[in-house]
Design a protein around this motif. Structure first.
Motif, PDB file in Angstrom:
ATOM      1  N   PRO A 261       0.852  -1.339  -0.108  1.00  0.00           N
ATOM      2  CA  PRO A 261       0.024  -0.052   0.099  1.00  0.00           C
ATOM      3  C   PRO A 261       0.916   1.235  -0.037  1.00  0.00           C
ATOM      4  O   PRO A 261       1.973   1.134   0.462  1.00  0.00           O
ATOM      5  N   GLU A 262       0.266   2.393  -0.709  1.00  0.00           N
ATOM      6  CA  GLU A 262       1.093   3.415  -0.635  1.00  0.00           C
ATOM      7  C   GLU A 262       0.669   4.394   0.269  1.00  0.00           C
ATOM      8  O   GLU A 262       1.475   5.694   0.576  1.00  0.00           O
ATOM      9  N   SER A 263      -0.342   4.025   1.179  1.00  0.00           N
ATOM     10  CA  SER A 263      -0.820   5.139   2.191  1.00  0.00           C
ATOM     11  C   SER A 263       0.304   5.378   3.124  1.00  0.00           C
ATOM     12  O   SER A 263       1.357   4.565   3.346  1.00  0.00           O
ATOM     13  N   HIS A 264       0.119   6.275   4.102  1.00  0.00           N
ATOM     14  CA  HIS A 264       1.108   6.702   5.284  1.00  0.00           C
ATOM     15  C   HIS A 264       1.267   5.701   6.154  1.00  0.00           C
ATOM     16  O   HIS A 264       2.300   5.520   6.914  1.00  0.00           O
ATOM     17  N   GLY A 265       0.116   4.911   6.327  1.00  0.00           N
ATOM     18  CA  GLY A 265       0.084   3.798   7.613  1.00  0.00           C
ATOM     19  C   GLY A 265       1.119   2.635   7.137  1.00  0.00           C
ATOM     20  O   GLY A 265       1.430   1.892   8.050  1.00  0.00           O
ATOM     21  N   SER A 266       1.294   2.315   6.077  1.00  0.00           N
ATOM     22  CA  SER A 266       1.964   1.393   5.311  1.00  0.00           C
ATOM     23  C   SER A 266       3.550   1.482   5.651  1.00  0.00           C
ATOM     24  O   SER A 266       4.063   2.433   5.346  1.00  0.00           O
ATOM     25  N   LYS A 267       4.302   0.468   6.001  1.00  0.00           N
ATOM     26  CA  LYS A 267       5.687   0.498   6.120  1.00  0.00           C
ATOM     27  C   LYS A 267       6.203  -0.492   5.033  1.00  0.00           C
ATOM     28  O   LYS A 267       7.449  -0.940   5.317  1.00  0.00           O
ATOM     29  N   SER A 268       5.669  -1.235   4.509  1.00  0.00           N
ATOM     30  CA  SER A 268       6.148  -2.198   3.522  1.00  0.00           C
ATOM     31  C   SER A 268       5.742  -1.668   2.011  1.00  0.00           C
ATOM     32  O   SER A 268       4.865  -2.466   1.221  1.00  0.00           O
ATOM     33  N   HIS A 269       6.388  -0.722   1.538  1.00  0.00           N
ATOM     34  CA  HIS A 269       6.051  -0.443   0.118  1.00  0.00           C
ATOM     35  C   HIS A 269       6.588  -1.150  -0.883  1.00  0.00           C
ATOM     36  O   HIS A 269       5.983  -1.488  -1.785  1.00  0.00           O
ATOM     37  N   ARG A 270       7.717  -1.593  -0.547  1.00  0.00           N
ATOM     38  CA  ARG A 270       8.507  -2.481  -1.612  1.00  0.00           C
ATOM     39  C   ARG A 270       9.291  -3.656  -0.909  1.00  0.00           C
ATOM     40  O   ARG A 270      10.249  -4.227  -1.511  1.00  0.00           O
ATOM     41  N   GLU A 271       8.726  -4.030   0.405  1.00  0.00           N
ATOM     42  CA  GLU A 271       9.490  -5.166   0.808  1.00  0.00           C
ATOM     43  C   GLU A 271       8.927  -6.380   0.479  1.00  0.00           C
ATOM     44  O   GLU A 271       7.686  -6.560  -0.085  1.00  0.00           O
ATOM     45  N   PRO A 272       9.727  -7.487   0.640  1.00  0.00           N
ATOM     46  CA  PRO A 272       9.137  -8.837   0.060  1.00  0.00           C
ATOM     47  C   PRO A 272       8.063  -9.407   0.482  1.00  0.00           C
ATOM     48  O   PRO A 272       7.469 -10.245   0.343  1.00  0.00           O
ATOM     49  N   GLY A 273       7.825  -9.101   1.882  1.00  0.00           N
ATOM     50  CA  GLY A 273       6.598  -9.504   2.657  1.00  0.00           C
ATOM     51  C   GLY A 273       7.146 -10.769   3.565  1.00  0.00           C
ATOM     52  O   GLY A 273       8.326 -10.697   4.025  1.00  0.00           O
ATOM     53  N   SER A 274       6.088 -11.564   4.070  1.00  0.00           N
ATOM     54  CA  SER A 274       6.258 -12.665   4.994  1.00  0.00           C
ATOM     55  C   SER A 274       7.140 -13.694   4.488  1.00  0.00           C
ATOM     56  O   SER A 274       7.228 -14.125   3.292  1.00  0.00           O
TER      57      SER A 274
END
Length: 213
Positions: A132-145
């Motif tokens: 997500p591109e919103s301010h609350g998200s901290k995983s814009h381009r991270e690989p995830g789980s």
């Protein structure tokens, strides 16, 4: 009979067919390759030929390489590539293979080394979707789980998991490409579409193996 030749990728251009259709092609300089060695079931346990390509000064050869060329009775070459063929016995040591072994309309597979792109993230390397591109998200381009926890009490990353890392620089094969034109005077192959590798890189062009019915 299976056919193969080594060549150098010169770049891409476009040509017109007799029907007036514009076709993008890759230009491959296929100066004659020499058969340096023929492997058979009796001597090596499998059938293959070893092709040599490119000029090299003898002072740049190691003694084992020099001995191999002396035994074969061929001029030393810069590159050696092995290709498994069922008809390897049809080739002879010292035989030269030029661009004229192929003809317009032939289907070929091209093997090369893909362009190295350095360290790349999961989005570029594996086509992952971004977060997500919103301010609350901290995983814009991270690989995830990284996956579920194991029963041993600690989490592990399974081997082969798609993650950021080195991208490109690997052997790559593009199959069933059409040979649009063959220039026997200049030993040039025009192959429809793109092939792996940068300009000036070594490629192997081999005839497409028909699947067994």
């Amino acid at each position: 009979m299976s056919k193969a030749i080594l060549g150098k990728k010169l770049g891409m251009t476009q040509v017109f067919t007799e029907a007036g259709q514009l076709v993008p092609v890759t230009v491959v300089e296929a100066t004659p390759s020499v058969v340096v060695r023929v492997k058979t079931d009796e001597t090596d346990g499998y059938q293959a030929i070893q092709l040599g390509y490119g000029d090299i000064k003898e002072k740049h050869l190691t003694k084992p390489m020099q001995g191999q060329f002396d035994k074969a009775g061929v001029t030393p070459v810069k590159y050696l590539r092995e290709l498994r063929l069922q008809e390897a016995g049809d080739y002879t040591v010292g035989q030269t293979l030029a661009a004229d072994i192929f003809a317009a309309g032939d289907l070929v597979d091209v093997i090369g080394t893909s362009k190295g792109k350095g360290f790349a993230g999961g989005i570029k390397r594996h086509n992952f979707s971004r977060g997500p591109e919103s301010h609350g998200s901290k995983s814009h381009r991270e690989p995830g789980s990284m996956g579920a926890m194991t029963s041993g009490g600690g989490g592990i990353v399974l081997k082969g998991k798609k993650l950021p890392g080195q991208m490109g620089g690997n052997q790559s094969t593009v199959q069933r490409l059409e040979v649009v034109r063959v220039d026997t005077d200049r030993n040039i192959l025009l192959i429809k579409g793109g092939i792996p590798g940068a300009k000036g890189s070594l490629v192997m062009v081999r005839s497409t193996v028909k699947p067994n019915k």
